[in-house]
Design an enzyme around this catalytic site. Structure first.
Site, PDB file in Angstrom:
ATOM      1  N   GLU A 100      64.119  28.907  57.025  1.00 21.20           N
ATOM      2  CA  GLU A 100      64.400  30.219  57.605  1.00 21.20           C
ATOM      3  C   GLU A 100      65.400  29.945  58.706  1.00 21.20           C
ATOM      4  O   GLU A 100      65.039  29.697  59.849  1.00 21.20           O
ATOM      5  CB  GLU A 100      63.111  30.871  58.133  1.00 21.20           C
ATOM      6  N   CYS A 123      66.397  35.715  65.618  1.00 17.75           N
ATOM      7  CA  CYS A 123      67.167  35.426  64.409  1.00 17.75           C
ATOM      8  C   CYS A 123      67.471  36.698  63.644  1.00 17.75           C
ATOM      9  O   CYS A 123      68.338  36.711  62.765  1.00 17.75           O
ATOM     10  CB  CYS A 123      66.418  34.426  63.535  1.00 17.75           C
TER      11      CYS A 123
END
Length: 550
Positions: free
Chosen positions: A296, A331
């Site tokens: 990720e 993010c």
């Protein structure tokens, strides 16, 4: 509170009540805790240890961390050196490939982790405990009290989601009838056994805890490494989990630099590694670990405002939250805004500017940037302004009257306009789509006949984590959603790029290595593999005879 604060007054304000003055002060620390967030300071530093083979351990090397708000040394971390990794290697090696439990071995552990989740969820629901973790998060990854508390609440809800039989249900299998009596094909979710988890600084509790519990639910034994700048949060959470009944031998916890962790991974050879962090490190690990990894990684996240202008105040507020909450250190933060020209006369940009101006260091609605320095953000802005037609919409200046150390960034919420036609030019595109993990976004504008250019820009991006299509026009939504790929995409007039992933999948798409977080689907994808067992117990046909060779 005066804008001009001394180092000690600012740090004392955070220790006293969290940056939000109305937040209640802890009257006592939770029973599992070994630190007090309000008392951590240069004069009263905290210590972070490691945990391996069921015991807390120190190290021959202590690394001092500085307070992001004033530069004082306030936490020392026992960082494991390369020569000290053997206990961690041995601990992982002791875990068999079939894991600590699986559908055919020690199934009572599924129930045990359902009970542990219930107890931990109940603990985090207690105000004294949630306040403890919110303030501890603030001390190491400064963000507003509401943002820090929201991280704790998401974590608590996740644990509630996997109470009781819900862990057992993660391992649900299936059977398909065979070709003859006594034969059936059975599909199982199988653990990897020894695994590793590496997580970043920006969500010190939520990301490592959700991935850790997912690994444990499926029967794996993880070694957990959290960015040392914030690892004190998960150190305290492990103590809470132990108090809730988690077996001490199930999880190892290591603090180290990247080189030491890389050596540990190569020597211990975990069967799967989950990495959340930068693209550069992700690609290195993918090569070193020969693809045995889930990622990720970076997220240059886009938002498209469709042609139907409505709810301008709300859209402006969401844009401000998406781009600048947690000082842009998500993010999923809004990195680029594609604005249909219909929005130009709506006052949207002025409203976004006014909202960004409300953010201040005193309540940490803007604060230290832990991975990008002020000079780096200024340099990036200047490079963007060299593009013809570019201009600063708001921000573009360092924060003032602060004591944030120079190793961290201190920058006002910033938006830079770049013409769409210029963005797509060779050389410019790589610059414009460079992820700045701070309070920084690019804004551009498009017309109806330029939607193809917008979609081309989305197609050319390399990171496909989150996105938002802000429109209630079904045909517009259909066109954009059908031609994009981001793994977590919000669509509709209330669409955002950031969100709490305890109730939906959160992770990238378009990459077979992509990892998810939060949901049963994410846990099963990341932390288990498919195993097929074909039972064929007979009986043999009554008239069976030895056949000819084939």
């Amino acid at each position: 509170m005066s804008l001009i604060l001394s180092q000690r007054r600012l740090a004392a304000a955070v220790r006293r009540s969290g940056p939000i003055a109305l937040a209640s002060r802890c009257l006592h620390s939770p029973p599992f805790a070994t630190v007090s967030p309000e008392e951590i300071s240069g004069s009263s530093p905290a210590e972070v240890q490691n945990f391996v083979q069921g015991s807390w351990t120190a190290s021959g090397n202590w690394n001092w961390l500085v307070d992001p708000l004033n530069g004082e040394k306030f936490i020392k971390v026992a960082e494991v050196q390369e020569a000290e990794i053997k206990p961690f290697v041995k601990s992982l090696s002791n875990c068999p490939k079939h894991g600590l439990h699986n559908p055919l071995r020690a199934p009572e552990r599924y129930l045990m982790y359902g009970d542990i989740s219930a107890k931990a969820a109940n603990m985090l629901a207690q105000p004294v405990v949630s306040d403890f973790f919110a303030k501890l998060i603030q001390r190491v990854s400064p963000k507003s009290y509401q943002q820090a508390l929201a991280e704790v609440q998401v974590t608590q809800k996740f644990l509630e989601n996997f109470c009781g039989d819900q862990v057992r249900f993660l391992a649900r299998s299936f059977a398909v009838p065979g070709n003859h009596l006594g034969q059936s094909s059975n599909g199982y979710r199988w653990p990897y056994g020894p695994v590793a988890i590496i997580t970043p600084f920006n969500f010190p509790l939520e990301i490592p805890l959700l991935q850790l519990m997912g690994a444990l639910y499926m029967g794996n034994k993880p070694v957990l490494k959290v960015d040392s700048k914030v690892s004190i949060v998960m150190e305290q959470m492990l103590r809470l989990l132990h108090a809730c009944g988690m077996p001490a031998e199930d999880v190892d916890f290591i603090n180290s630099d990247g080189i030491t962790m890389n050596k540990l991974l190569l020597e211990a050879n975990p069967k799967m590694t989950l990495f959340t962090g930068s693209l550069r490190v992700a690609e290195k690990l993918a090569a070193d670990l020969k693809g045995k990894i889930k990622l990720e990684d970076a997220g240059f996240d886009w938002k498209i405002l469709g042609p139907d202008v409505q709810e301008v105040d709300y859209i402006a507020w969401v844009c401000d939250q998406d781009a600048y909450a947690c000082s842009g250190q998500k993010c999923s933060a809004q990195s680029i805004l594609f604005m249909h020209k219909n929005w130009s006369s709506s006052g949207l940009l002025d409203k976004m500017k006014n909202l960004s101006g409300r953010r201040k260091l005193e309540d940490l609605t803007i604060g230290p940037v832990l991975t990008v320095t002020t000079s780096s953000m200024i340099e990036h802005m200047k490079n963007l302004l060299k593009i013809p037609g570019s201009k600063v919409l708001f921000g573009g200046e360092p924060l003032e009257n602060h004591s944030i150390p120079e190793i961290y960034g201190a920058f006002k919420p910033t938006a830079v306009f770049v013409p769409l036609s210029e963005i797509l030019k060779s050389g410019n595109f790589e610059l414009v789509t460079r992820e700045i993990f701070g309070p920084f976004q690019v804004v551009t504008e498009y017309s109806d006949d330029q939607l193809e250019l917008v979609l081309e820009a989305c197609e050319r991006m390399n990171a496909h984590l989150t996105a938002a299509v802000v429109s209630n026009n079904p045909l517009f939504l259909q066109e954009v959603l059908g031609r994009s790929v981001n793994g977590t995409t919000y669509a509709g007039i209330r669409a955002r790029t950031t969100g709490a992933p305890q109730n939906h999948w959160f992770g990238p798409a378009g990459d077979p290595r992509g990892a998810g977080i939060g949901t049963p689907e994410a846990i099963k994808l990341v932390w288990s593999c498919h195993r097929e067992i074909i039972y064929d117990i007979g009986p043999l046909p009554k008239n069976w005879a030895l056949p000819s060779a084939t």
